[in-house]
Design a protein around this motif. Structure first.
Motif, PDB file in Angstrom:
ATOM      1  N   ALA A   1      -1.711   4.535  -0.566  1.00 54.25           N
ATOM      2  CA  ALA A   1      -3.171   4.521  -0.714  1.00 54.25           C
ATOM      3  C   ALA A   1      -3.777   3.337   0.033  1.00 54.25           C
ATOM      4  CB  ALA A   1      -3.554   4.463  -2.188  1.00 54.25           C
ATOM      5  N   THR A   2      -5.024   3.488   0.432  1.00 57.25           N
ATOM      6  CA  THR A   2      -5.808   2.397   0.987  1.00 57.25           C
ATOM      7  C   THR A   2      -6.947   2.104   0.017  1.00 57.25           C
ATOM      8  OG1 THR A   2      -5.317   3.077   3.252  1.00 57.25           O
ATOM      9  CG2 THR A   2      -7.193   1.601   2.935  1.00 57.25           C
ATOM     10  N   LEU A   3      -7.125   0.829  -0.305  1.00 56.34           N
ATOM     11  CA  LEU A   3      -8.173   0.418  -1.229  1.00 56.34           C
ATOM     12  C   LEU A   3      -9.281  -0.264  -0.439  1.00 56.34           C
ATOM     13  CD1 LEU A   3      -5.990  -1.049  -4.140  1.00 56.34           C
ATOM     14  CD2 LEU A   3      -6.738   1.313  -3.772  1.00 56.34           C
ATOM     15  N   HIS A   4     -10.496   0.197  -0.622  1.00 55.75           N
ATOM     16  CA  HIS A   4     -11.650  -0.298   0.128  1.00 55.75           C
ATOM     17  C   HIS A   4     -12.606  -1.048  -0.810  1.00 55.75           C
ATOM     18  CE1 HIS A   4     -10.654   2.773   3.298  1.00 55.75           C
ATOM     19  NE2 HIS A   4     -10.258   3.451   2.232  1.00 55.75           N
ATOM     20  N   GLY A   5     -13.226  -2.096  -0.256  1.00 52.98           N
ATOM     21  CA  GLY A   5     -14.298  -2.766  -0.979  1.00 52.98           C
ATOM     22  C   GLY A   5     -13.872  -3.614  -2.148  1.00 52.98           C
ATOM     23  N   ILE A   6     -12.709  -4.228  -2.070  1.00 56.15           N
ATOM     24  CA  ILE A   6     -12.203  -4.973  -3.221  1.00 56.15           C
ATOM     25  C   ILE A   6     -12.642  -6.432  -3.242  1.00 56.15           C
ATOM     26  CG2 ILE A   6     -10.200  -3.466  -3.459  1.00 56.15           C
ATOM     27  CD1 ILE A   6      -8.511  -5.611  -2.118  1.00 56.15           C
ATOM     28  N   ASP A   7     -13.389  -6.873  -2.237  1.00 56.95           N
ATOM     29  CA  ASP A   7     -13.802  -8.280  -2.176  1.00 56.95           C
ATOM     30  C   ASP A   7     -14.986  -8.603  -3.078  1.00 56.95           C
ATOM     31  OD1 ASP A   7     -11.852  -8.906  -0.338  1.00 56.95           O
ATOM     32  OD2 ASP A   7     -13.153  -8.557   1.399  1.00 56.95           O
ATOM     33  N   ALA A   8     -15.717  -7.582  -3.505  1.00 54.33           N
ATOM     34  CA  ALA A   8     -16.956  -7.843  -4.246  1.00 54.33           C
ATOM     35  C   ALA A   8     -17.278  -6.650  -5.133  1.00 54.33           C
ATOM     36  CB  ALA A   8     -18.116  -8.115  -3.279  1.00 54.33           C
TER      37      ALA A   8
ATOM     38  N   THR B   1      -8.497   5.827  -1.034  1.00 50.37           N
ATOM     39  CA  THR B   1      -8.202   6.973  -0.177  1.00 50.37           C
ATOM     40  C   THR B   1      -6.694   7.116  -0.051  1.00 50.37           C
ATOM     41  OG1 THR B   1      -8.388   5.593   1.824  1.00 50.37           O
ATOM     42  CG2 THR B   1     -10.355   6.803   1.116  1.00 50.37           C
ATOM     43  N   HIS B   2      -6.236   8.353   0.187  1.00 50.80           N
ATOM     44  CA  HIS B   2      -4.810   8.627   0.191  1.00 50.80           C
ATOM     45  C   HIS B   2      -4.557   9.866   1.045  1.00 50.80           C
ATOM     46  CE1 HIS B   2      -0.788   9.745  -1.340  1.00 50.80           C
ATOM     47  NE2 HIS B   2      -0.696   8.506  -1.778  1.00 50.80           N
ATOM     48  N   PRO B   3      -3.450   9.901   1.797  1.00 53.47           N
ATOM     49  CA  PRO B   3      -3.179  11.067   2.651  1.00 53.47           C
ATOM     50  C   PRO B   3      -3.150  12.394   1.900  1.00 53.47           C
ATOM     51  CG  PRO B   3      -1.708   9.259   3.217  1.00 53.47           C
ATOM     52  CD  PRO B   3      -2.442   8.841   1.976  1.00 53.47           C
ATOM     53  N   ARG B   4      -2.758  12.380   0.632  1.00 53.06           N
ATOM     54  CA  ARG B   4      -2.664  13.625  -0.143  1.00 53.06           C
ATOM     55  C   ARG B   4      -3.960  13.962  -0.876  1.00 53.06           C
ATOM     56  NH1 ARG B   4       3.303  13.626  -3.071  1.00 53.06           N
ATOM     57  NH2 ARG B   4       4.547  13.294  -1.174  1.00 53.06           N
ATOM     58  N   LEU B   5      -4.922  13.087  -0.772  1.00 51.26           N
ATOM     59  CA  LEU B   5      -6.162  13.281  -1.523  1.00 51.26           C
ATOM     60  C   LEU B   5      -7.150  14.036  -0.628  1.00 51.26           C
ATOM     61  CD1 LEU B   5      -7.766  10.398  -3.641  1.00 51.26           C
ATOM     62  CD2 LEU B   5      -8.810  12.619  -3.221  1.00 51.26           C
TER      63      LEU B   5
ATOM     64  N   GLY C   1     -11.981  10.805  -1.299  1.00 49.83           N
ATOM     65  CA  GLY C   1     -11.526   9.566  -1.914  1.00 49.83           C
ATOM     66  C   GLY C   1     -12.033   9.494  -3.342  1.00 49.83           C
ATOM     67  N   LEU C   2     -11.668   8.459  -4.025  1.00 49.45           N
ATOM     68  CA  LEU C   2     -12.083   8.261  -5.411  1.00 49.45           C
ATOM     69  C   LEU C   2     -12.800   6.922  -5.542  1.00 49.45           C
ATOM     70  CD1 LEU C   2      -8.852   9.403  -7.300  1.00 49.45           C
ATOM     71  CD2 LEU C   2     -10.872  10.779  -6.737  1.00 49.45           C
ATOM     72  N   ILE C   3     -13.993   6.961  -6.116  1.00 57.23           N
ATOM     73  CA  ILE C   3     -14.729   5.733  -6.412  1.00 57.23           C
ATOM     74  C   ILE C   3     -14.370   5.337  -7.838  1.00 57.23           C
ATOM     75  CG2 ILE C   3     -16.986   4.623  -6.485  1.00 57.23           C
ATOM     76  CD1 ILE C   3     -18.043   6.939  -4.765  1.00 57.23           C
TER      77      ILE C   3
ATOM     78  N   ALA D   1      -1.785   8.308  -9.901  1.00 54.96           N
ATOM     79  CA  ALA D   1      -0.651   8.637  -9.036  1.00 54.96           C
ATOM     80  C   ALA D   1      -0.096  10.023  -9.341  1.00 54.96           C
ATOM     81  CB  ALA D   1       0.439   7.578  -9.175  1.00 54.96           C
ATOM     82  N   ASP D   2       0.041  10.334 -10.631  1.00 53.76           N
ATOM     83  CA  ASP D   2       0.588  11.642 -11.021  1.00 53.76           C
ATOM     84  C   ASP D   2      -0.298  12.777 -10.509  1.00 53.76           C
ATOM     85  OD1 ASP D   2       2.715  10.453 -12.273  1.00 53.76           O
ATOM     86  OD2 ASP D   2       1.857  10.581 -14.298  1.00 53.76           O
ATOM     87  N   VAL D   3      -1.605  12.643 -10.678  1.00 56.61           N
ATOM     88  CA  VAL D   3      -2.506  13.718 -10.299  1.00 56.61           C
ATOM     89  C   VAL D   3      -2.607  13.842  -8.777  1.00 56.61           C
ATOM     90  CG1 VAL D   3      -4.908  14.493 -10.384  1.00 56.61           C
ATOM     91  CG2 VAL D   3      -3.814  13.623 -12.453  1.00 56.61           C
ATOM     92  N   ILE D   4      -2.657  12.733  -8.077  1.00 62.41           N
ATOM     93  CA  ILE D   4      -2.782  12.771  -6.609  1.00 62.41           C
ATOM     94  C   ILE D   4      -1.501  13.313  -5.969  1.00 62.41           C
ATOM     95  CG2 ILE D   4      -2.955  11.337  -4.527  1.00 62.41           C
ATOM     96  CD1 ILE D   4      -4.923   9.553  -6.116  1.00 62.41           C
ATOM     97  N   ASN D   5      -0.353  12.965  -6.513  1.00 59.83           N
ATOM     98  CA  ASN D   5       0.934  13.340  -5.917  1.00 59.83           C
ATOM     99  C   ASN D   5       1.410  14.736  -6.307  1.00 59.83           C
ATOM    100  OD1 ASN D   5       1.422  11.000  -4.351  1.00 59.83           O
ATOM    101  ND2 ASN D   5       2.088   9.894  -6.170  1.00 59.83           N
TER     102      ASN D   5
END
Length: 387
Positions: free
Chosen positions: A310-317, A324-328, A361-363, A382-386
């Motif tokens: 997964a890639t996590l976006h916007g975690i600085d603030a 986001t995830h390739p399987r999502l 993706g998931l907010i 993880a279970d649901v996405i995979n």
């Protein structure tokens, strides 16, 4: 084609009956409120007579009075607060109080911006802001965002204004770079356009230096309408938002507020005033940031462990991240499946104005997710996405 109706899934106001994992963005944790300060502020606010409350409430018969009659104590306290926390220097008379962010937009934008062209809007962007602008008849033109915020080079001379969330872009979380902020202000100044700066959760940042508000920068005083709210620090139910308008619009906005007749609750306004004047607001921000920072760290660590692709976006603030995830691929279906298993969040794809650029993706908000539940929440994701 752009959507004409805001999607329901992009709304933070989604709810579920007592979910085990509440990852909806935009909601502060009420448990973190300092009850002593909160109750004291409300006791003081309710101590006056109803006549006293009405005196701070703008009405038609006040039109002959001072143009700065609306909630003068709150405006003074807010001027000091945003100067210290956001670097914005303004006169209290340039601050206007509204019963919520959407109401502020619905009143201010038609007052200050003509309908001759579209309003440039972040894509993806804040669904509630989009809805408010569409409700008052504006056409929105989607502008791509990246790691530096809105793509200023994509703005056009036909755009009559632009709406941005520079402190923590909603939903992807970019912090607009200083260079891009400067270019955005120069674009606005070139043809006397307005920038609507929504600072919806600018109080919260983690391990990164503060960025200047657009309103605080050179050219900002003439071309930025700054929008703020107490909903991410105290409670969404307080229903108080504020706008700092350029001085040249002070009188026209005052007249519009009088004629519109949509005013903030005077008791709530007094309570917020006491929170600001006593220093309780600053202490609440500091205390909440420590807790939210710990919850953010716990969730990001758990997601990195259980969803390494997964890639996590916007975690600085802010108070949320985007996953986001390739399987999502079908995030709407994933959100429904998660909700059926006790976890609620928001589908990223439903925050896009144009379907052509839509991503899945998931907010995920972490403000109401205790650290002790981070691992199990990440496990369910993880279970649901995979699978």
């Amino acid at each position: 084609m752009p959507r004409t109706t805001p999607p329901r899934g992009g709304e933070p106001s989604q709810c579920a009956d007592s979910p085990r994992y509440n990852l909806l963005p935009g909601f502060p944790d009420p448990v973190l409120l300092n009850n002593q300060s909160w109750r004291s502020a409300w006791r003081k606010a309710a101590a006056g007579s109803t006549a006293d409350w009405d005196d701070s409430h703008p009405k038609e018969h006040h039109a002959h009075q001072s143009p700065y009659h609306f909630f003068p104590d709150l405006r003074l306290a807010l001027a000091d607060h945003i100067r210290r926390t956001r670097g914005i220097v303004c006169a209290p008379e340039d601050i206007f109080i509204f019963p919520g962010f959407a109401v502020a937009l619905r009143i201010l934008v038609p007052t200050l911006v003509n309908h001759a062209g579209p309003i440039a809007f972040e894509n993806p962007g804040f669904v509630s802001g989009r809805r408010a602008l569409e409700q008052v008849g504006y056409r929105l033109r989607p502008i791509t965002v990246n790691h530096d915020g809105i793509s200023v080079d994509h703005l056009k001379s036909a755009d009559v204004a632009v709406y941005v969330t520079p402190a923590h872009q909603y939903p992807l979380g970019a912090r607009m770079s200083v260079d891009r902020r400067r270019k955005l202000l120069e674009w606005a100044a070139a043809d006397d356009r307005l920038i609507f700066e929504d600072d919806y959760d600018g109080e919260f940042r983690y391990d990164v230096p503060p960025m200047p508000a657009l309103r605080s920068m050179n050219l900002g005083g003439n071309h930025v309408v700054y929008l703020g709210t107490a909903s991410k620090v105290l409670s969404r139910d307080l229903r108080i938002a504020w706008a700092v308008v350029p001085e040249r619009f002070r009188e026209i906005v005052r007249q519009r507020v009088i004629s519109q007749g949509d005013y903030a609750n005077p008791v709530a306004a007094r309570a917020l005033t006491y929170m600001l004047e006593s220093g309780s607001m600053i202490r609440q921000i500091a205390s909440s940031q420590r807790t939210y920072g710990a919850r953010r760290a716990a969730l990001t660590a758990a997601l990195n462990k259980q969803l390494p692709e997964a890639t996590l976006h916007g975690i600085d603030a802010g108070l949320h991240l985007v996953l986001t995830h390739p399987r999502l691929r079908d995030d709407v279906a994933i959100v429904r499946k998660l909700a059926s298993q006790g976890l609620i969040c928001v589908a990223l794809s439903e925050t896009y104005l144009s379907n052509e650029e839509s991503r899945s993706g998931l907010i995920c908000g972490y403000s109401r997710l205790p650290e002790s539940l981070a691992a199990s929440a990440a496990g369910l994701l993880a279970d649901v996405i995979n699978n």
